[in-house]
Design an enzyme around this catalytic site. Structure first.
Site, mmCIF file in Angstrom:
data_model
loop_
_atom_site.group_PDB
_atom_site.id
_atom_site.type_symbol
_atom_site.label_atom_id
_atom_site.label_comp_id
_atom_site.label_asym_id
_atom_site.label_seq_id
_atom_site.Cartn_x
_atom_site.Cartn_y
_atom_site.Cartn_z
ATOM 1 N N LYS A 148 -8.942 22.997 13.501
ATOM 2 C CA LYS A 148 -8.824 21.746 14.039
ATOM 3 C C LYS A 148 -9.484 21.463 15.175
ATOM 4 C CE LYS A 148 -6.956 21.700 9.922
ATOM 5 N NZ LYS A 148 -5.514 21.525 9.735
ATOM 6 N N ASP B 122 4.516 22.456 15.291
ATOM 7 C CA ASP B 122 3.073 22.633 15.057
ATOM 8 C C ASP B 122 2.467 21.530 15.968
ATOM 9 O OD1 ASP B 122 0.607 22.008 13.682
ATOM 10 O OD2 ASP B 122 1.319 22.423 11.793
ATOM 11 N N TYR C 229 2.661 19.081 7.149
ATOM 12 C CA TYR C 229 1.285 19.636 6.594
ATOM 13 C C TYR C 229 1.714 20.069 5.470
ATOM 14 C CZ TYR C 229 -2.957 22.014 5.908
ATOM 15 O OH TYR C 229 -4.008 22.661 5.117
ATOM 16 N N ARG D 268 -6.836 45.224 13.761
ATOM 17 C CA ARG D 268 -5.711 44.480 13.291
ATOM 18 C C ARG D 268 -4.315 44.494 14.435
ATOM 19 N NH1 ARG D 268 -1.532 46.563 10.522
ATOM 20 N NH2 ARG D 268 -2.798 48.199 9.610
HETATM 21 C C1 LIG Z 1 -4.654 22.128 8.989
HETATM 22 C C2 LIG Z 1 -3.331 22.213 9.229
HETATM 23 C C3 LIG Z 1 -2.291 23.284 9.177
HETATM 24 C C4 LIG Z 1 -2.776 24.671 8.254
HETATM 25 O O1 LIG Z 1 -4.078 25.183 9.012
HETATM 26 P P1 LIG Z 1 -5.068 26.107 8.233
HETATM 27 O O2 LIG Z 1 -6.004 26.548 9.228
HETATM 28 O O3 LIG Z 1 -5.782 25.009 7.281
HETATM 29 O O4 LIG Z 1 -4.340 27.126 7.576
HETATM 30 C C5 LIG Z 1 -1.130 23.203 9.595
HETATM 31 N N1 LIG Z 1 -0.631 22.276 10.069
HETATM 32 C C6 LIG Z 1 -1.420 21.049 10.401
HETATM 33 C C7 LIG Z 1 -1.092 20.027 11.212
HETATM 34 C C8 LIG Z 1 -2.776 20.981 9.937
HETATM 35 O O5 LIG Z 1 -3.599 20.036 10.187
#
Ligand SMILES: *Cc1c(COP(=O)(O)O)cnc(C)c1O
Length: 422
Positions: free
Chosen positions: A237, A212, A140, A87
């Site tokens: 992603k 992000d 998101y 961790r």
């Molecule tokens: C999917 C996504 C998230 C969240 O990610 P997870 O891995 O599903 O927790 C945050 N920001 C964007 C732009 C996303 O596409």
């Protein structure tokens, strides 16, 4: 030049493995300075073991043996770089963190269990009771929901605005604003926010700029180079790209913020698992070729859709019709592979269209090798209130498409037959 955090137990290495370590460190530094992006995707940050393994080994262990009681004490006192407990740190996870820090030109990376774990580690590290956050309205969905429905109980204040409008950001800032949290391109409207302008505002007001970068991946955009303090991704992603893990990564520009966020991650316990980290390292190697192919396919599909009589509108950063097309060209190294569009028949036509697709998969998520399509108003953004959806431009007819690396002819033929049925 800044050294990346290099957490290796030098003290316990044999002479041979020390030589390997030194060679790798030298390679790592050369790669950061001189190599192209695709070379860094393959080699940067990786370490070998004493057997000369070509890939980063999976250290599937929860804990690490101390050489002596003294060494254990030194590890805990921060006087040794030895590993303690997964961790807190693990060699496989470290390799991934180092690589992403290099790809985003930051000080250090913090790998976490999901993109939402990254967002929450950031919120909880940077905001205290009574503090205020300004954020993109078309962010998101869950990243907005958790603030307005959960963290509000602990006294976090928030304002969501259309951050493609710089004046709207300036107006939203209050004396207690601590964080400017931007998603660009935004999800799912594809609105693009000027990061250099945001960095100026943040600097002027002493606010931390968080970006992000999930929709671009480090292949297309590097927010830290444009003035952001923190960049994060859902690695679920494009970074992993194979729809088989959930993960997140945070990269900071400076050491102090890295230490602050890392300590929060360790205490929250939202570390990534070593096996997951290994899969991301594996997926990441092909980010460049995947991105090139996906965005070429996306460009062709976007043009196809824009010319189709049954399509009402298309938003894709690569199209001249995109309101921030010029800004996209300046800020991003390519248009990406996510398209949003609406059909003339609205949501009813959209549902029929989605049900008739055969190659594109009807699923949320994005950034994988497979083409995915979904309806945000009833799916990813269904928990955002009707009013907030409307002001953020998440209309009922909006369909979000993440284009994969299939043969583009098959994708266009699939869209053609599904549109013909309307
Ligand atoms: C999917 C996504 C998230 C969240 O990610 P997870 O891995 O599903 O927790 C945050 N920001 C964007 C732009 C996303 O596409």
């Amino acid at each position: 030049m800044k050294l990346q955090r290099f957490n290796t137990n030098i003290g316990s290495l044999s002479l041979n493995s020390f030589i390997t370590f030194a060679k790798n460190l030298r390679k790592l530094l050369m790669k950061k300075e001189n190599s192209g992006f695709n070379t860094r995707l393959i080699h940067a940050g990786s370490i070998s073991d004493k057997f000369g393994s070509a890939t980063v080994p999976i250290y599937q262990t929860s804990t690490f043996i101390f050489e002596s009681a003294d060494e254990g004490a030194r590890c805990f006192a921060g006087e040794s770089d030895g590993y303690i407990y997964t961790r807190i740190g693990n060699p496989t996870i470290d390799a991934l963190e180092r690589q992403l820090a290099i790809l985003e030109n930051g000080y250090g990376g913090i790998a976490v269990s999901s993109g939402m774990a990254a967002a929450n580690t950031i919120y909880l590290s940077l905001l205290s009771q009574g503090d205020h956050i300004v954020s993109t309205d078309a962010v998101y969905g869950p990243a907005r929901n958790v603030v307005v429905k959960q963290w509000v109980r602990f006294g976090f204040h928030s304002t969501y605005v259309d951050t493609t409008d710089i004046e709207a950001i300036k107006k939203a800032i209050r004396p207690n604003t601590k964080v400017l949290y931007i998603e660009t391109p935004a999800n799912p409207t594809m609105g693009i926010t000027d990061l250099v302008a945001c960095a100026e505002i943040a600097k002027q007001h002493g606010i931390i700029l968080v970006v992000d970068n999930t929709f671009c991946s480090p292949y297309l955009q590097n927010p830290l180079d444009l003035g952001a303090d923190i960049v994060f991704h859902s690695m679920t992603k494009f970074i992993n790209g194979h729809a088989d893990i959930v993960g997140g990564i945070i990269v900071t520009k400076e050491k102090a913020m890295y230490d602050q966020l890392r300590s929060m991650m360790i205490n929250l316990g939202c570390n990534i698992d070593p096996h997951q980290a290994f899969l991301v390292i594996r997926g990441l190697k092909t980010l460049g070729v995947r991105m090139e192919r996906s965005q070429e396919n996306a460009s062709q599909l976007a043009t196809y859709l824009e010319n189709h009589p049954k399509v009402a509108w298309v938003r894709f950063p690569g199209l001249h019709s995109h309101p921030q097309h010029q800004l996209a060209k300046e800020q991003m190294r390519g248009p990406g592979a996510v398209i949003s569009f609406g059909l003339k028949g609205g949501y009813e036509a959209g549902k029929k269209f989605l049900d008739n697709l055969q190659v594109a998969l009807l699923a949320v998520s994005l950034g994988g090798v497979e083409t995915l399509i979904q309806h945000p108003a009833s799916m990813t953004h269904s928990k955002v209130s009707a009013e907030d959806k409307l002001t953020a431009g998440i209309t009922d007819d909006l369909i979000r498409l993440s284009v994969g690396i299939e043969d583009v002819k098959d994708l266009i033929d699939d869209f053609d037959q599904a549109l013909d049925k309307l």
